[in-house]
Scaffold this motif. Structure first.
Motif, PDB file in Angstrom:
ATOM      1  N   LEU A 337       0.806  -1.225   0.000  1.00 13.32           N
ATOM      2  CA  LEU A 337       0.000   0.000   0.000  1.00 13.32           C
ATOM      3  C   LEU A 337       0.840   1.278   0.000  1.00 13.32           C
ATOM      4  O   LEU A 337       0.530   2.215  -0.736  1.00 13.32           O
ATOM      5  N   ARG A 343      -5.237   0.803  -6.894  1.00 14.70           N
ATOM      6  CA  ARG A 343      -5.730  -0.526  -6.544  1.00 14.70           C
ATOM      7  C   ARG A 343      -5.570  -1.518  -7.692  1.00 14.70           C
ATOM      8  O   ARG A 343      -5.131  -2.658  -7.493  1.00 14.70           O
ATOM      9  N   SER A 344      -5.932  -1.108  -8.907  1.00 14.95           N
ATOM     10  CA  SER A 344      -5.868  -2.028 -10.044  1.00 14.95           C
ATOM     11  C   SER A 344      -4.431  -2.414 -10.359  1.00 14.95           C
ATOM     12  O   SER A 344      -4.136  -3.581 -10.652  1.00 14.95           O
ATOM     13  N   ARG A 346      -1.942  -2.433  -8.213  1.00 13.04           N
ATOM     14  CA  ARG A 346      -1.469  -3.266  -7.118  1.00 13.04           C
ATOM     15  C   ARG A 346      -1.943  -4.711  -7.282  1.00 13.04           C
ATOM     16  O   ARG A 346      -1.173  -5.666  -7.111  1.00 13.04           O
ATOM     17  N   ARG A 347      -3.210  -4.871  -7.634  1.00 13.05           N
ATOM     18  CA  ARG A 347      -3.743  -6.222  -7.825  1.00 13.05           C
ATOM     19  C   ARG A 347      -3.071  -6.928  -8.997  1.00 13.05           C
ATOM     20  O   ARG A 347      -2.747  -8.120  -8.916  1.00 13.05           O
TER      21      ARG A 347
END
Length: 488
Positions: A337, A343-344, A346-347
């Motif tokens: 984080l 978010r996308s 990171r995923r």
């Protein structure tokens, strides 16, 4: 061959010494040849100036003074610090056979603040054995070489690289080298230097091939460089101009550099480096460096020059491992984080690195640091050169050190130089590193320097393809950098 070798340079004669006398691998070394005047006094923070000529043979049997002032006993690569004022030198290693041979010019690493051309790891004897003249060069480090100073030329360390390459063009034929067949190579900051020069229109006439090993670019924005210079001046109690900074000794500036750039320690320092980049190094000053390096390569600068580049698999995982206790029980998604806010992205990155996630939090954070600073540069540069006239080859170094537990930063250097028997290599690679892997890697480097092709399919013709150097066997991977692509 019993007499000491003497070579006439444009500045005057130099006397070196023979190695391996009476063997087929005999070579000569010429150490500490100045390519500029000493950068002291009024020449401190000035552009490099040609050295004063001499008439009697200059003793070139020991390494010259280095910009590095303190030997780093704990450094991964042995880096001797040699005292003295005349710090801008070249070291030439040449086969005894003579002839018009290809040339490797090596630029050392060290984060643009450390490193030494006098390292035994950079001795060119094994390249000489294989018909390559080898030159290692020095350059001003840290703020002295790269800091912004009002009233002084920007990027003085870059100007030193150019001056050294100009020396090679003028003089290397006298040492048996061909000035039209010069390959520049380097590792870490030296690999970043290679890419910086490849993207500079002003440097194109000075070399014809490039090898970047674990390259780390600085591309410091001008505004950040100015802010860091102002901070050093404030901490040192001087005005932020040439006269003010000349009032500070080298030692004092070395003390102030880290305080002006990354004042935090531990993981905070890592976050600063990831967010702001390397604190010292080539700056985008708008004149010498007009654009960030990858942008320059995208526009076609250096497109006529073959390029070999790559990285180790876990360059800086050891940095995260030192903080391993705090990472042990935290999920990888949470650990990333602070580094990956999207978010996308990171995923996608977590999905692409499932095997690394199984090794624990430190392995995952370490891989991200390695990817962000080093490994992502490989596909970025390769794609930036997708329309280049000359081809781009990529590699990965995946052999895991039995000492460090990772395919870590600097581990590959003695393999490229075929120098597994050299000082302190065992500290990093263990007592029995695989010689067959060194044979493979060194041969690839020699092929590239000599013929412009290291011996496997180029990324430019088969995108994503890289040679994976490992033991007991190496091979070609058509998707070698897939795990880093979410960051591109």
């Amino acid at each position: 061959m019993t007499d000491s070798p003497i070579v006439d340079t444009a500045s005057g004669p130099v006397r070196g010494f023979w190695r391996g006398h009476g063997t087929p691998d005999a070579s000569a070394a010429f150490l500490g040849i100045p390519f500029t005047k000493p950068p002291v006094g009024k020449l401190r923070f000035a552009a490099p100036a040609p050295p004063d000529p001499w008439t009697e043979p200059l003793d070139a049997t020991t390494y010259g003074a280095t910009p590095l002032r303190i030997t780093g006993e704990e450094n991964l690569i042995p880096e001797p610090a040699v005292p003295g004022k005349s710090t801008l030198n070249v070291n030439v290693f040449t086969p005894a056979t003579g002839g018009s041979l290809p040339v490797l010019v090596w630029i050392h690493g060290g984060g643009y603040t450390e490193g030494s051309p006098a390292s035994p790891w950079y001795d060119g004897a094994r390249f000489n054995r294989d018909g390559v003249v080898t030159v290692s060069i020095s350059y001003r480090l840290g703020f002295d070489g790269f800091g912004y100073i009002s009233g002084a030329p920007a990027n003085r360390g870059v100007l030193d690289w150019i001056a050294a390459l100009e020396w090679v063009q003028r003089n290397i034929a006298a040492f048996g080298g061909d000035p039209s067949r010069v390959t520049i190579g380097g590792q870490s900051a030296g690999g970043g230097a290679v890419l910086t020069l490849l993207g500079m229109p002003q440097a194109q006439h000075l070399f014809d091939r490039a090898m970047s090993f674990s390259g780390a670019l600085a591309d410091v924005p001008l505004a950040i460089a100015k802010a860091r210079a102002d901070r050093i001046a404030e901490l040192g109690g001087v005005t932020p101009d040439v006269e003010g900074f000349r009032a500070l000794t080298e030692r004092r500036i070395r003390q102030l550099q880290p305080k002006a750039a990354t004042p935090r320690a531990g993981i905070g320092m890592v976050l600063d480096l990831l967010n702001d980049g390397l604190p010292w190094g080539p700056m985008v000053d708008g004149e010498l460096l007009r654009h960030p390096t990858v942008d320059s390569l995208t526009t076609g600068t250096g497109s006529d020059k073959p390029l070999l580049l790559g990285s180790t698999d876990d360059e800086f995982t050891m940095v995260a491992e030192r903080e391993g206790g705090r990472f042990r029980r935290m999920p990888s998604g949470i650990l990333l984080l602070p580094f990956l806010h999207g978010r996308s992205t990171r995923r996608a990155y977590l999905r692409a690195n499932r095997p690394q996630r199984k090794k624990g939090g430190a392995a995952m954070v370490g891989r991200f640091i390695s990817d962000h600073v080093f490994r992502v540069l490989v596909p970025r540069v390769a794609e930036a050169r997708s329309g280049a006239d000359a081809e781009t080859w990529a590699y990965r170094f995946s052999w895991v050190s039995p000492v460090k537990g990772w395919a870590c930063h600097c581990l590959d250097v003695p393999f490229w130089f075929d120098g597994l028997d050299r000082e302190k290599v065992a500290n990093l690679a263990g007592v029995a590193p695989p010689q067959a892997l060194a044979d493979d890697m060194h041969a690839a480097a020699v092929r590239f320097i000599t013929d412009g092709d290291p011996g496997w399919p180029a990324w430019s013709t088969e995108p994503g393809t890289a040679r994976v150097f490992d033991a007991p066997a190496s091979g070609t991977d058509r998707d070698a950098y897939a795990s880093v692509l979410p960051l591109v």
